[in-house]
Design an enzyme around this catalytic site. Structure first.
Site, mmCIF file in Angstrom:
data_model
loop_
_atom_site.group_PDB
_atom_site.id
_atom_site.type_symbol
_atom_site.label_atom_id
_atom_site.label_comp_id
_atom_site.label_asym_id
_atom_site.label_seq_id
_atom_site.Cartn_x
_atom_site.Cartn_y
_atom_site.Cartn_z
ATOM 1 N N HIS A 51 -4.353 -3.395 6.666
ATOM 2 C CA HIS A 51 -4.441 -3.773 4.959
ATOM 3 C C HIS A 51 -5.862 -4.169 4.450
ATOM 4 O O HIS A 51 -5.991 -5.410 4.488
ATOM 5 C CB HIS A 51 -3.280 -4.698 4.910
ATOM 6 C CG HIS A 51 -3.042 -5.360 3.377
ATOM 7 N ND1 HIS A 51 -2.856 -4.322 2.601
ATOM 8 C CD2 HIS A 51 -3.331 -6.368 2.967
ATOM 9 C CE1 HIS A 51 -2.827 -4.845 1.449
ATOM 10 N NE2 HIS A 51 -3.149 -6.354 1.474
ATOM 11 N N ASP B 97 0.841 -1.216 -0.129
ATOM 12 C CA ASP B 97 0.001 0.000 -0.064
ATOM 13 C C ASP B 97 0.969 1.277 0.033
ATOM 14 O O ASP B 97 0.516 2.079 -0.749
ATOM 15 C CB ASP B 97 -0.882 -0.069 1.149
ATOM 16 C CG ASP B 97 -1.704 -1.400 1.522
ATOM 17 O OD1 ASP B 97 -2.345 -1.731 0.430
ATOM 18 O OD2 ASP B 97 -1.533 -2.068 2.318
#
Length: 333
Positions: free
Chosen positions: A187, A159
Site C-alpha cells: 500500500h 486501492d
C-alpha cells in the site's frame, strides 16, 4: 439475537474512525442481527475528544450497539476481542526520515501485537490500516505468536476500490459492474493495480476490461499512476488524508471477512505470503487477489502473469523486503 462481539478501533478519536464507527455500530459490517461492543483506543491527549465521539454514538440510538468503552489502556482495549481494526499509527511529519517513521511504528505495532497475544481471543481477525500498513501488519503478527498469521491482514481495499472506480468511469458503468481488479504488493506508490483479469458488465454482457476500455496505453499508463498516487492527490486537495473512502474500504474488507466473497469474484487484501506464491518472497504482508469463505481467505491461484505484470509485482515486493528488513532490525534492537 446473537451474543455481542467485541470490536476494537484504535486511533478512535481520528478522522477515519469518525467516518467508520457509525457503520460498524449500525450493523453495516458484521450484520444486521449482530450486536457489538465497541472498544475505542487512543492516546491520553485524545481522550477528551474520544468522550465526544462516545456521546455521539450514544445519541445515534443504535439498537445493535450494546456498549462503548473508550480507553487509553491496552489491557482494557484488547480484552477478549473478536475483531481489531488498527487505524492509529505515527504519521510522517516534516523532516522525518523514512527509517524514523518505521522505527516509531514498529514500537506501536510491537506493543499492540503483544497485547493481542496476551488479551484477545485466538480467533481474533486483525485488520491493520495505519501506514506503512503492510509492514505494520507484519510486525503486529510477529509480535502475536499464539495467533495464526492468517488472522492478520492489511488494507489495500481502498486501492482496489479506487481502481474499480477509475475503470467504471472510463467504461460509463456503475462501479459494481467492475469485478476482479487486483492490487498487488504494498500500500504505497509501488503498488500495482492490475486489470488483466478484470471484467466489466456492460448491459448484461461480461467482457474483459481491456476489450471494453479499448485503450491499452491508458490501462498500462495513467490508470496505474492515478491509482498509485490517489492518496497524495486527496491530501493535496483536502489538506487531509482520505477518511470517508478509507472508512468505506475498511467496512468492505471486514464485511468480506465476516460474510465471504461472492461466487466468481475476488478482492484485494494484504495477507501473509508463504510458499513463494506468484514468486512473491515469503514472510511479507503482500496484497494478493483472494476469495473468502467461513472467515478464511484463500489466494486466487493459477492466474496468468505476463511480463508487464511480473516486473511491477517484483518491484513492489522488493520495496516490502527492504521495509521488512529495516523494521525487523528495530524489532530485535
Amino acid at each position: 439475537m446473537a451474543e455481542p462481539i467485541r470490536v476494537l478501533v484504535t486511533g478512535a478519536a481520528g478522522q477515519i474512525a469518525y467516518s467508520l464507527l457509525y457503520s460498524i455500530a449500525n450493523g453495516d459490517v458484521f450484520g444486521k442481527d449482530q450486536p457489538v461492543v465497541l472498544m475505542l483506543l487512543d492516546i491520553p491527549p485524545m481522550l477528551p475528544v474520544l468522550d465526544g465521539v462516545v456521546m455521539e454514538l450514544q445519541d445515534c440510538a443504535l439498537p445493535l450497539l450494546k456498549e462503548v468503552i473508550p480507553t487509553d489502556q491496552e489491557e482494557v482495549a484488547f480484552k477478549d476481542l473478536d475483531a481489531a481494526i488498527l487505524v492509529g499509527s505515527m504519521p510522517r511529519k516534516d523532516g522525518m526520515e523514512r527509517k524514523d517513521l518505521l522505527k516509531a511504528n514498529v514500537a506501536i505495532f510491537k506493543s499492540q501485537g503483544a497485547a493481542l497475544d496476551k488479551y484477545a481471543k485466538k480467533t481474533v481477525k486483525v485488520l491493520v490500516v495505519g501506514n506503512p500498513a503492510n509492514t505494520n501488519c507484519l510486525i503486529a503478527a510477529k509480535s502475536a505468536p499464539s495467533i495464526p498469521k492468517e488472522n492478520f491482514s492489511c488494507l489495500t481495499r481502498l486501492d482496489h476500490n479506487r481502481a474499480c472506480s477509475q475503470v467504471a468511469s472510463r467504461c460509463g458503468v456503475p462501479a459494481d459492474k467492475v469485478k476482479n481488479v487486483i492490487i498487488w504488493g504494498n500500500h504505497s506508490s509501488t503498488q500495482y493495480p492490475d486489470v488483466h483479469h478484470c471484467v466489466v458488465n456492460v448491459q448484461g454482457s461480461v467482457k474483459p476490461a481491456f476489450d471494453v476500455v479499448k485503450d491499452d496505453d491508458w490501462l498500462k499508463g495513467s490508470f496505474i499512476a492515478t491509482v498509485q498516487q490517489r492518496g497524495a492527490a486527496v491530501i493535496k486537495a483536502r489538506k487531509l488524508s482520505s477518511a470517508m473512502s478509507a472508512a468505506k474500504a475498511i467496512c468492505d474488507h471486514m464485511r468480506n471477512i465476516w460474510m465471504g466473497t461472492a461466487e466468481g469474484e475476488f478482492i484485494s487484501m494484504g495477507v501473509y505470503s508463504s510458499g513463494n506464491t506468484y514468486g512473491v518472497p515469503d514472510d511479507l504482508i503482500y496484497s494478493f487477489p483472494v476469495t473468502i469463505k467461513d472467515k478464511t481467505w484463500k489466494i486466487v491461484d493459477a492466474l496468468t502473469i505476463n511480463d508487464f505484470s511480473r516486473a511491477r509485482m517484483d518491484a513492489t515486493a522488493a520495496e516490502l523486503v527492504e521495509e521488512r528488513d529495516a523494521a525487523t532490525s528495530f524489532l530485535s534492537a
